[in-house]
Design a protein around this motif. Structure first.
Motif, mmCIF file in Angstrom:
data_model
loop_
_atom_site.group_PDB
_atom_site.id
_atom_site.type_symbol
_atom_site.label_atom_id
_atom_site.label_comp_id
_atom_site.label_asym_id
_atom_site.label_seq_id
_atom_site.Cartn_x
_atom_site.Cartn_y
_atom_site.Cartn_z
ATOM 1 N N TRP A 174 0.830 -1.350 0.144
ATOM 2 C CA TRP A 174 -0.034 0.040 0.092
ATOM 3 C C TRP A 174 0.938 1.334 -0.015
ATOM 4 C CZ3 TRP A 174 -1.523 3.012 4.731
ATOM 5 C CH2 TRP A 174 -2.490 3.944 4.518
ATOM 6 N N VAL A 175 1.943 1.368 0.978
ATOM 7 C CA VAL A 175 2.811 2.343 0.982
ATOM 8 C C VAL A 175 3.456 2.467 -0.315
ATOM 9 C CG1 VAL A 175 4.593 3.485 2.197
ATOM 10 C CG2 VAL A 175 2.933 2.334 3.571
ATOM 11 N N ILE A 176 4.180 1.303 -0.690
ATOM 12 C CA ILE A 176 5.090 1.397 -1.916
ATOM 13 C C ILE A 176 4.354 1.601 -3.220
ATOM 14 C CG2 ILE A 176 6.080 0.053 -3.402
ATOM 15 C CD1 ILE A 176 7.429 -1.378 -1.112
ATOM 16 N N ASN A 177 3.163 1.442 -3.237
ATOM 17 C CA ASN A 177 2.418 1.504 -4.561
ATOM 18 C C ASN A 177 1.947 3.254 -4.544
ATOM 19 O OD1 ASN A 177 2.296 -0.698 -5.695
ATOM 20 N ND2 ASN A 177 0.232 -1.410 -4.555
ATOM 21 N N ILE A 178 1.472 3.525 -3.536
ATOM 22 C CA ILE A 178 1.442 5.308 -3.334
ATOM 23 C C ILE A 178 2.502 6.217 -3.821
ATOM 24 C CG2 ILE A 178 0.922 7.107 -1.599
ATOM 25 C CD1 ILE A 178 -0.798 5.245 -0.056
ATOM 26 N N ALA A 179 3.714 5.458 -3.078
ATOM 27 C CA ALA A 179 4.844 6.244 -3.443
ATOM 28 C C ALA A 179 5.376 6.245 -4.905
ATOM 29 C CB ALA A 179 6.225 5.632 -2.982
ATOM 30 N N LYS A 180 4.788 5.128 -5.667
ATOM 31 C CA LYS A 180 5.031 5.047 -7.275
ATOM 32 C C LYS A 180 4.048 5.758 -8.066
ATOM 33 C CE LYS A 180 4.792 0.817 -8.232
ATOM 34 N NZ LYS A 180 4.307 -0.915 -8.030
ATOM 35 N N PHE A 181 3.071 6.274 -7.413
ATOM 36 C CA PHE A 181 2.013 6.858 -8.361
ATOM 37 C C PHE A 181 2.458 8.293 -9.016
ATOM 38 C CE2 PHE A 181 -1.670 9.578 -9.499
ATOM 39 C CZ PHE A 181 -2.541 8.581 -9.861
ATOM 40 N N VAL A 182 2.951 9.271 -8.074
ATOM 41 C CA VAL A 182 3.610 10.505 -8.499
ATOM 42 C C VAL A 182 4.749 10.240 -9.570
ATOM 43 C CG1 VAL A 182 4.634 12.633 -8.263
ATOM 44 C CG2 VAL A 182 2.752 11.897 -6.576
ATOM 45 N N PRO A 183 5.742 9.599 -9.532
ATOM 46 C CA PRO A 183 6.793 9.457 -10.531
ATOM 47 C C PRO A 183 6.337 8.626 -11.888
ATOM 48 C CG PRO A 183 7.546 8.586 -8.276
ATOM 49 C CD PRO A 183 6.156 8.905 -8.352
ATOM 50 N N TYR A 184 5.314 7.883 -11.702
ATOM 51 C CA TYR A 184 4.608 7.287 -12.863
ATOM 52 C C TYR A 184 3.978 8.484 -13.872
ATOM 53 C CZ TYR A 184 5.115 2.089 -12.351
ATOM 54 O OH TYR A 184 5.375 0.757 -12.064
ATOM 55 N N ALA A 185 3.359 9.388 -12.899
ATOM 56 C CA ALA A 185 2.431 10.457 -13.632
ATOM 57 C C ALA A 185 3.585 11.143 -14.488
ATOM 58 C CB ALA A 185 1.832 11.169 -12.766
ATOM 59 N N PHE A 186 4.742 11.460 -13.908
ATOM 60 C CA PHE A 186 5.741 12.636 -14.382
ATOM 61 C C PHE A 186 6.493 11.640 -15.659
ATOM 62 C CE2 PHE A 186 5.551 14.993 -10.551
ATOM 63 C CZ PHE A 186 5.744 16.386 -11.239
ATOM 64 N N LEU A 187 6.481 10.327 -15.607
ATOM 65 C CA LEU A 187 7.089 9.510 -16.507
ATOM 66 C C LEU A 187 6.215 9.425 -17.665
ATOM 67 C CD1 LEU A 187 9.213 7.038 -14.279
ATOM 68 C CD2 LEU A 187 10.297 8.840 -16.049
#
Length: 245
Positions: A174-187
């Motif tokens: 849950w924590v790791i996937n939240i952390a991934k969301f913003v970088p995914y958006a920028f990429l």
């Protein structure tokens, strides 16, 4: 939407939901692999992340505060910088080498842990190993949603019960996937098409998570960990196969 693609995606997402809801998340990454057979890999990652986050939210309530906090904490502390490393190296990371190494570690751990005739309990891995496992889990989760096996290796070595084990994976990812969301958006991983697909597939994510939670409570602790080892072997073998082919 292509009917064949939707059927494949629905099956993959339901499988991921069952894995994340009841059996430690280890095999959930296969959903992205299955999707990547019929659509570009980056698009598969973009479709799966919001659905994985939806599964995480659905699973938090039944497993709330049932996790093993010391083990979860150390994996999360390693996982966050692992996500940052994955974002930094997303376009240059050698996916096949990573898949191969993780697969070897996953299978090697099961062989070492379950070798016939081995005497005495497995010595729990230290917290330093847990931080490294979290780092690898965060990194591989970012580039391929394959963070389950590294986390499983550490959690299994700590000899916690089936529900604390399952609840820990829910909290950690849950924590790791939240952390991934913003970088995914920028990429640029997310698009209108991926979000549209997510709307269609969201019910399958929730159904899979519900089935997983129910199955978790129906399976004995002995059977749960036996299945966990089998899933770790299968996912490790699949990672090696993907790397070599």
């Amino acid at each position: 939407m292509d009917t064949g693609l939707f059927i494949i995606a629905a099956i993959a997402v339901t499988f991921a939901g069952i894995s994340k809801g009841g059996f430690g998340s280890g095999a959930a990454f296969a959903s992205s692999t299955i999707l990547a057979l019929v659509i570009p890999p980056t698009q598969a990652l973009g479709i799966m992340l919001p659905l994985l986050m939806l599964m995480d939210v659905a699973n938090l309530k039944p497993y709330w505060k049932k996790w093993a906090w010391p083990e979860s904490k150390v994996l999360i502390l390693g996982g966050i910088p692992g996500v940052a490393l994955g974002a930094a190296l997303f376009t240059v990371a050698n996916d096949d080498l990573l898949r191969f190494l993780i697969g070897v570690v996953a299978i090697g751990f099961v062989v070492w842990h379950r070798w016939p005739g081995r005497k005495g309990p497995v010595k729990p891995l230290p917290e330093s190993a847990g931080f490294v496992a979290g780092l690898v889990a965060g990194f591989t989760s970012f580039i391929s949603h394959a963070g389950g096996p590294p986390a499983a290796v550490y959690l299994l070595s700590r000899d916690i019960g089936k529900t604390p084990y399952q609840a820990s994976t829910v909290l950690i990812f849950w924590v790791i996937n939240i952390a991934k969301f913003v970088p995914y958006a920028f990429l640029g991983v997310f698009t209108v098409q991926t979000f549209t697909m997510d709307l269609y597939l969201a019910p399958f994510a929730l159904i899979g998570a519900w089935i997983g939670v129910k199955a978790h409570h129906m399976v004995s602790e002995k059977a749960f960990f036996a299945l966990t080892y089998v899933l770790l072997l299968i996912t490790g073998g699949k990672l090696i196969f993907d790397a070599l082919t």
